[in-house]
Motif scaffolding. Structure first.
Motif, mmCIF file in Angstrom:
data_model
loop_
_atom_site.group_PDB
_atom_site.id
_atom_site.type_symbol
_atom_site.label_atom_id
_atom_site.label_comp_id
_atom_site.label_asym_id
_atom_site.label_seq_id
_atom_site.Cartn_x
_atom_site.Cartn_y
_atom_site.Cartn_z
ATOM 1 N N ILE A 309 0.822 -1.216 0.000
ATOM 2 C CA ILE A 309 0.000 0.000 0.000
ATOM 3 C C ILE A 309 0.858 1.269 0.000
ATOM 4 C CG2 ILE A 309 -1.834 1.242 1.215
ATOM 5 C CD1 ILE A 309 -2.448 -1.281 2.766
ATOM 6 N N ASP A 310 1.988 1.232 0.759
ATOM 7 C CA ASP A 310 2.791 2.465 0.874
ATOM 8 C C ASP A 310 3.276 2.956 -0.490
ATOM 9 O OD1 ASP A 310 4.405 0.242 0.644
ATOM 10 O OD2 ASP A 310 5.945 0.916 2.035
ATOM 11 N N LYS A 311 3.583 2.011 -1.404
ATOM 12 C CA LYS A 311 4.076 2.412 -2.731
ATOM 13 C C LYS A 311 2.966 3.113 -3.517
ATOM 14 C CE LYS A 311 8.065 0.475 -2.215
ATOM 15 N NZ LYS A 311 8.937 1.319 -1.463
ATOM 16 N N THR A 333 -17.710 -0.984 2.368
ATOM 17 C CA THR A 333 -17.432 -2.417 2.533
ATOM 18 C C THR A 333 -15.938 -2.725 2.665
ATOM 19 O OG1 THR A 333 -17.380 -2.728 0.149
ATOM 20 C CG2 THR A 333 -19.488 -3.126 1.223
ATOM 21 N N GLY A 334 -15.110 -1.686 2.615
ATOM 22 C CA GLY A 334 -13.666 -1.917 2.653
ATOM 23 C C GLY A 334 -13.173 -2.269 4.060
ATOM 24 N N PHE A 335 -11.891 -2.574 4.140
ATOM 25 C CA PHE A 335 -11.278 -3.009 5.410
ATOM 26 C C PHE A 335 -10.203 -2.012 5.838
ATOM 27 C CE2 PHE A 335 -13.185 -6.773 3.721
ATOM 28 C CZ PHE A 335 -13.516 -7.553 4.819
ATOM 29 N N ALA A 336 -10.313 -1.529 7.089
ATOM 30 C CA ALA A 336 -9.279 -0.636 7.627
ATOM 31 C C ALA A 336 -7.991 -1.439 7.793
ATOM 32 C CB ALA A 336 -9.736 -0.071 8.965
ATOM 33 N N GLN A 337 -6.861 -0.806 7.534
ATOM 34 C CA GLN A 337 -5.584 -1.517 7.548
ATOM 35 C C GLN A 337 -4.728 -1.114 8.755
ATOM 36 O OE1 GLN A 337 -4.970 -3.966 5.238
ATOM 37 N NE2 GLN A 337 -7.089 -3.498 4.653
ATOM 38 N N PRO A 338 -4.076 -2.108 9.380
ATOM 39 C CA PRO A 338 -3.252 -1.787 10.542
ATOM 40 C C PRO A 338 -1.880 -1.241 10.165
ATOM 41 C CG PRO A 338 -3.235 -4.158 10.142
ATOM 42 C CD PRO A 338 -4.152 -3.553 9.118
ATOM 43 N N SER A 339 -1.430 -1.456 8.913
ATOM 44 C CA SER A 339 -0.103 -0.962 8.521
ATOM 45 C C SER A 339 -0.078 -0.749 7.012
ATOM 46 C CB SER A 339 0.981 -1.967 8.935
ATOM 47 O OG SER A 339 1.335 -2.795 7.869
ATOM 48 N N LEU A 340 0.958 -0.046 6.555
ATOM 49 C CA LEU A 340 1.064 0.232 5.113
ATOM 50 C C LEU A 340 1.925 -0.812 4.402
ATOM 51 C CD1 LEU A 340 1.508 4.114 5.110
ATOM 52 C CD2 LEU A 340 -0.581 2.756 4.992
ATOM 53 N N ASP A 341 2.329 -1.882 5.144
ATOM 54 C CA ASP A 341 3.129 -2.952 4.525
ATOM 55 C C ASP A 341 2.258 -4.019 3.884
ATOM 56 O OD1 ASP A 341 5.234 -1.732 5.661
ATOM 57 O OD2 ASP A 341 5.314 -3.054 7.412
#
Ligand code: SF4
Ligand code: SF4
Length: 441
Positions: A309-311, A333-341
């Motif tokens: 995701i970070d890229k 409907t999306g999912f929250a992310q714990p990190s950008l990796d």
């Protein structure tokens, strides 16, 4: 006649103007990709490569014997660094193949067009779609060849292509219709041939007038393919809602579109099918909107599957100072992310970054029995009751109240003035009911 639609639903802020005029740009080749072996609903794939192997771009690197599965291909050329447990965008863990990219983009041997619409049989098309690893690109990620396999005794008379793109913020299907109308039509014809139907309807929400105009022009001389305008309303792109709006047919409780003679695919899936036949290219890249007020320059990108995701956020000018929450998919409907990796998968159509003042604190209040959640549910369910039964683990009651008909659209949570996480409770309860049924059979 006005635009077509279904009853109930909601009208959230769409915020599509952030990226709907941004033409696709090709994302830079990442130095490394992390390719999940669980790319879709169904059985995960098993690796066909090992640490140290060289792979070419488009080479098959994982597959499965299970019918409900689709193979996975390398999205770069390079060296397999390792195979390890990774976190997927939906918060589960899976095995992932890590590939260090070289700078060659060497295409795998044998990648070439396998034929054309006129000389391929329905079975040929289904096989090509399977071998290309194509899954539903609208987010559901169901293997496409499975959807196209019509069981004996079922008759299908319509293909519906979903161009509604009803999730707020996301604009990739919109841009596809503007930039690749002819590939959408070619893919539509291939899908029609695969299931032997002579009628297709492409449904587009009326908030995309430029796409409607272009698609109408592109289909003006196409027999059997119609463009129909849909009211802009969430969740208009849900399969059941689309079928109701376009054909006035109702999918029976616990049933599938196939039960009422319909197969539904997404606009972007049709483009992937066209690419697999015209160029022989498997599904190794896809489109994404990287958008929201938490990035400096919202953008639509074509990226390699497995890019982290970070890229992608870097390509959108990076995070703003007040960026607060990253969601893969749309806000409903999306999912929250714990990190950008976290690495993207075939279904990743949105990277949405919200700023601090757009993210409400999680502070649910007691239900005030206003019934707004009941009024908006497109499946005529009682979200207030379902969420209570789910919280109390009353699974028999959940099933009696038709939890399996919930399409997990989130309209109930969105409308609730007490900010109760209704869909989240219902989703967990529904998964338990499904697991219990599976264990019994
Ligand atoms: S109960 Fe399910 S289908 Fe109904 S609004 Fe809530 S999430 Fe959507
Ligand atoms: S919308 Fe919220 S407050 Fe209103 S009945 Fe449903 S759960 Fe209760």
């Amino acid at each position: 006649m006005g635009s077509l639609t279904f009853k109930q639903g909601i009208h959230p802020e769409y915020n599509k103007e952030l990226s709907n005029t941004k033409a696709f740009q090709k994302a830079k080749r990442p130095e490394q990709v992390i390719i999940s072996l669980q790319q879709h609903i169904g059985a995960p794939c098993q690796p066909l490569v090992k640490k140290g192997d060289h792979v070419d771009m488009g080479e098959k690197i994982a597959d499965s014997d299970s019918f409900v599965s689709a193979p996975i291909h390398a999205s770069v050329s390079g060296t397999v660094k390792e195979i390890k447990t990774i976190q997927t965008p939906i918060g589960k863990s899976s095995q992932g193949i890590v590939i260090d990219a070289d700078e060659e983009d060497t295409l795998a041997k044998g990648i070439a067009s396998p034929g054309s619409l006129s000389d391929l049989s329905p079975d040929d098309i289904k096989k090509i779609i399977r071998e290309a690893g194509i899954v539903g690109m609208g987010g559901a990620m169901f293997p496409t060849h499975v959807k196209l396999s019509i069981p004996e005794g079922k008759e299908v008379d319509h293909l519906i292509l979903n161009g509604a793109e009803c999730e707020p913020y996301l604009t990739v299907d919109h841009r596809m219709m503007i930039e690749r109308p002819n590939d959408i039509i070619y893919g539509t014809k291939l899908l029609m041939k695969a299931i032997s139907v002579s009628k297709a309807i492409i449904g587009i929400e009326e908030n995309k007038p430029d796409a409607i105009k272009i698609m109408k022009k592109a289909t003006a001389n196409e027999d059997g393919i119609e463009i129909k305008e849909l009211e802009t309303k969430y969740p208009q792109g849900g399969e059941k809602m689309l079928i109701k709006a376009l054909l006035d047919r109702t999918v029976p409780a616990g049933g599938l579109p196939l039960d009422i003679g319909v197969v539904v695919n997404n606009i972007t899936t049709a483009v992937a099918v066209s690419d697999a036949v015209k160029k022989g290219v498997p599904l190794i890249e896809r489109s994404v909107s990287v958008t929201g007020s938490g990035v400096n320059n919202p953008i639509n990108l074509i990226y390699r599957i497995g890019t982290t995701i970070d890229k992608l956020i870097e390509e959108a000018g990076g995070l703003t100072e007040d960026a607060s929450k990253v969601i893969l998919g749309g806000p409903m409907t999306g999912f929250a992310q714990p990190s950008l990796d976290i690495a993207t998968v075939k279904g990743t159509s949105g990277v949405l970054v919200l700023s601090k003042d757009e993210v409400a604190d999680f502070n649910p209040q007691p239900c005030i029995k206003c019934a707004r959640c009941v009024d908006v549910c497109p499946q005529y369910l009682m979200p207030v009751n379902l969420s209570k039964y789910a919280a109390k683990e009353m699974f028999d009651e959940l099933e009696d109240y038709q939890v399996l008909n919930c399409i997990e659209c989130g309209s109930c949570s969105f409308i609730c003035p007490a900010k109760r996480p209704l869909m989240q409770y219902i989703k967990v309860g529904k998964n338990e009911v499904i697991a219990k049924k599976r264990n019994k059979s």
